[in-house]
Design a protein around this motif. Structure first.
Motif, PDB file in Angstrom:
ATOM      1  N   ALA A  89       0.958  -1.062   0.133  1.00  0.00           N
ATOM      2  CA  ALA A  89       0.126   0.054  -0.042  1.00  0.00           C
ATOM      3  C   ALA A  89       0.968   1.329   0.000  1.00  0.00           C
ATOM      4  O   ALA A  89       0.489   2.491  -0.728  1.00  0.00           O
ATOM      5  CB  ALA A  89      -1.007  -0.164   1.031  1.00  0.00           C
ATOM      6  N   GLY A  90       1.956   1.488   0.834  1.00  0.00           N
ATOM      7  CA  GLY A  90       2.767   2.598   0.775  1.00  0.00           C
ATOM      8  C   GLY A  90       3.234   2.825  -0.566  1.00  0.00           C
ATOM      9  O   GLY A  90       2.974   3.994  -0.989  1.00  0.00           O
ATOM     10  N   PRO A  91       3.990   2.196  -1.549  1.00  0.00           N
ATOM     11  CA  PRO A  91       4.440   2.659  -2.598  1.00  0.00           C
ATOM     12  C   PRO A  91       3.427   2.750  -3.696  1.00  0.00           C
ATOM     13  O   PRO A  91       3.373   3.746  -4.322  1.00  0.00           O
ATOM     14  CB  PRO A  91       5.243   1.263  -3.244  1.00  0.00           C
ATOM     15  CG  PRO A  91       5.909   0.627  -1.994  1.00  0.00           C
ATOM     16  CD  PRO A  91       4.670   0.830  -0.870  1.00  0.00           C
ATOM     17  N   ARG A  92       2.301   2.111  -3.391  1.00  0.00           N
ATOM     18  CA  ARG A  92       1.010   2.194  -4.368  1.00  0.00           C
ATOM     19  C   ARG A  92       0.574   3.479  -4.215  1.00  0.00           C
ATOM     20  O   ARG A  92       0.097   4.257  -5.050  1.00  0.00           O
ATOM     21  CB  ARG A  92       0.170   1.052  -3.844  1.00  0.00           C
ATOM     22  CG  ARG A  92      -1.088   1.127  -4.918  1.00  0.00           C
ATOM     23  CD  ARG A  92      -0.697   0.357  -6.320  1.00  0.00           C
ATOM     24  NE  ARG A  92      -1.681   0.390  -7.265  1.00  0.00           N
ATOM     25  CZ  ARG A  92      -1.829   0.948  -8.185  1.00  0.00           C
ATOM     26  NH1 ARG A  92      -0.834   1.604  -8.779  1.00  0.00           N
ATOM     27  NH2 ARG A  92      -2.633   0.815  -9.010  1.00  0.00           N
ATOM     28  N   VAL A  93       0.384   4.089  -2.953  1.00  0.00           N
ATOM     29  CA  VAL A  93      -0.500   5.183  -2.772  1.00  0.00           C
ATOM     30  C   VAL A  93       0.334   6.481  -3.352  1.00  0.00           C
ATOM     31  O   VAL A  93      -0.108   7.527  -4.032  1.00  0.00           O
ATOM     32  CB  VAL A  93      -0.769   5.731  -1.108  1.00  0.00           C
ATOM     33  CG1 VAL A  93       0.673   5.990  -0.426  1.00  0.00           C
ATOM     34  CG2 VAL A  93      -1.934   6.541  -1.055  1.00  0.00           C
ATOM     35  N   GLU A 109       2.430   6.226  -5.779  1.00  0.00           N
ATOM     36  CA  GLU A 109       2.407   5.979  -7.334  1.00  0.00           C
ATOM     37  C   GLU A 109       1.073   6.972  -7.794  1.00  0.00           C
ATOM     38  O   GLU A 109       1.049   7.354  -8.801  1.00  0.00           O
ATOM     39  CB  GLU A 109       2.383   4.551  -7.873  1.00  0.00           C
ATOM     40  CG  GLU A 109       2.272   4.455  -9.160  1.00  0.00           C
ATOM     41  CD  GLU A 109       2.285   2.872  -9.652  1.00  0.00           C
ATOM     42  OE1 GLU A 109       1.933   2.557 -10.915  1.00  0.00           O
ATOM     43  OE2 GLU A 109       2.445   2.225  -8.529  1.00  0.00           O
ATOM     44  N   LEU A 110      -0.021   6.416  -7.182  1.00  0.00           N
ATOM     45  CA  LEU A 110      -1.278   7.020  -7.641  1.00  0.00           C
ATOM     46  C   LEU A 110      -1.415   8.527  -7.414  1.00  0.00           C
ATOM     47  O   LEU A 110      -1.959   9.155  -8.315  1.00  0.00           O
ATOM     48  CB  LEU A 110      -2.270   6.158  -6.780  1.00  0.00           C
ATOM     49  CG  LEU A 110      -2.802   4.913  -7.211  1.00  0.00           C
ATOM     50  CD1 LEU A 110      -3.780   4.460  -6.450  1.00  0.00           C
ATOM     51  CD2 LEU A 110      -3.457   4.716  -8.661  1.00  0.00           C
ATOM     52  N   LEU A 111      -0.779   8.969  -6.384  1.00  0.00           N
ATOM     53  CA  LEU A 111      -0.725  10.321  -5.985  1.00  0.00           C
ATOM     54  C   LEU A 111       0.150  11.086  -7.185  1.00  0.00           C
ATOM     55  O   LEU A 111      -0.172  12.177  -7.448  1.00  0.00           O
ATOM     56  CB  LEU A 111      -0.078  10.725  -4.559  1.00  0.00           C
ATOM     57  CG  LEU A 111      -1.057  10.372  -3.730  1.00  0.00           C
ATOM     58  CD1 LEU A 111      -0.265  10.609  -2.142  1.00  0.00           C
ATOM     59  CD2 LEU A 111      -2.174  11.318  -3.319  1.00  0.00           C
ATOM     60  N   GLU A 112       0.992  10.550  -7.511  1.00  0.00           N
ATOM     61  CA  GLU A 112       1.961  11.053  -8.465  1.00  0.00           C
ATOM     62  C   GLU A 112       1.150  11.175  -9.971  1.00  0.00           C
ATOM     63  O   GLU A 112       1.107  12.204 -10.636  1.00  0.00           O
ATOM     64  CB  GLU A 112       3.191  10.218  -8.737  1.00  0.00           C
ATOM     65  CG  GLU A 112       4.222  10.586  -7.589  1.00  0.00           C
ATOM     66  CD  GLU A 112       5.679   9.839  -7.811  1.00  0.00           C
ATOM     67  OE1 GLU A 112       6.593  10.060  -7.136  1.00  0.00           O
ATOM     68  OE2 GLU A 112       5.425   8.689  -8.420  1.00  0.00           O
ATOM     69  N   MET A 113       0.343  10.104 -10.378  1.00  0.00           N
ATOM     70  CA  MET A 113      -0.295  10.059 -11.206  1.00  0.00           C
ATOM     71  C   MET A 113      -1.485  11.085 -11.497  1.00  0.00           C
ATOM     72  O   MET A 113      -1.725  11.778 -12.255  1.00  0.00           O
ATOM     73  CB  MET A 113      -0.751   8.885 -11.741  1.00  0.00           C
ATOM     74  CG  MET A 113       0.301   7.914 -12.432  1.00  0.00           C
ATOM     75  SD  MET A 113      -0.199   6.374 -12.594  1.00  0.00           S
ATOM     76  CE  MET A 113      -1.313   6.399 -14.079  1.00  0.00           C
ATOM     77  N   HIS A 114      -2.098  11.214 -10.213  1.00  0.00           N
ATOM     78  CA  HIS A 114      -3.317  12.162  -9.968  1.00  0.00           C
ATOM     79  C   HIS A 114      -2.983  13.379  -9.997  1.00  0.00           C
ATOM     80  O   HIS A 114      -3.508  14.378 -10.905  1.00  0.00           O
ATOM     81  CB  HIS A 114      -4.055  11.822  -8.748  1.00  0.00           C
ATOM     82  CG  HIS A 114      -5.120  12.673  -8.314  1.00  0.00           C
ATOM     83  ND1 HIS A 114      -6.385  12.358  -8.792  1.00  0.00           N
ATOM     84  CD2 HIS A 114      -5.108  13.760  -7.590  1.00  0.00           C
ATOM     85  CE1 HIS A 114      -7.140  13.345  -8.563  1.00  0.00           C
ATOM     86  NE2 HIS A 114      -6.503  14.263  -7.684  1.00  0.00           N
ATOM     87  N   ALA A 115      -1.552  13.631  -9.297  1.00  0.00           N
ATOM     88  CA  ALA A 115      -1.228  14.981  -9.265  1.00  0.00           C
ATOM     89  C   ALA A 115      -0.867  15.672 -10.771  1.00  0.00           C
ATOM     90  O   ALA A 115      -1.007  16.678 -11.079  1.00  0.00           O
ATOM     91  CB  ALA A 115      -0.069  15.255  -8.409  1.00  0.00           C
TER      92      ALA A 115
END
Length: 169
Positions: free
Chosen positions: A49-53, A55-61
């Motif tokens: 979950a740590g690295p996944r969050v 990764e998703l935040l980077e894509m969303h931002a």
């Protein structure tokens, strides 16, 4: 929508006529990942979950900064500028987290800080910015199409990167 659905949302799954709903779905997914990470001591869950969050935040931002914010900037420039500052604060925390081991005690502390920062940002967008955008008579479908195209290119690039030898899947 779980994170796997998010990654496969491009194409038919992206609500091009409701781009704010796509952003809200991302927000919900990130909230779930933060909860999964912060509400367990299971290191396997945390390592996923740590690295996944991040990764998703980077894509969303990237999606917001490249497509969404420029298109809605004139609706409320100070609010958009504030959102961009919040993204930078989150990016600084994520950079620190990327250099750490998930088992490091400071990792959890920084993840909690990132969670608080992101949840504040999400609330600000959903309660203040999104309603103003909704009422601004913007062509939401055109915005959604641009966002879909950008997201599809990010997902494609991520898929190509994950096909590289030596990268864990």
């Amino acid at each position: 929508m779980d994170e796997q659905q998010h990654m496969n949302r491009s194409g038919a799954g992206f609500p091009v006529d409701r781009p704010l709903e796509a952003l809200k779905a991302d927000h919900a997914t990130v909230k779930q990942l933060f909860e999964r990470f912060l509400n367990t001591q299971d290191m396997n869950v945390r390592q996923e979950a740590g690295p996944r969050v991040i990764e998703l935040l980077e894509m969303h931002a990237a999606l917001e900064e490249t497509v969404f914010y420029p298109q809605v900037h004139d609706v409320d420039p100070s609010l958009v500028n504030h959102s961009e500052q919040e993204h930078q604060e989150a990016r600084d925390l994520m950079q620190q987290l990327k250099g750490m081991d998930v088992g490091d005690p400071q990792y959890e502390q920084l993840m909690r800080q990132l969670s608080e920062s992101v949840l504040h940002h999400v609330e600000s967008e959903e309660q203040q910015l999104f309603p103003k955008v909704q009422q601004a008579n913007l062509d939401m479908t055109a915005l959604g199409v641009q966002m879909q195209a950008y997201e599809a290119s990010m997902v494609s690039a991520a898929a190509r990167a994950s096909d590289q030898p030596g990268r864990p899947r």
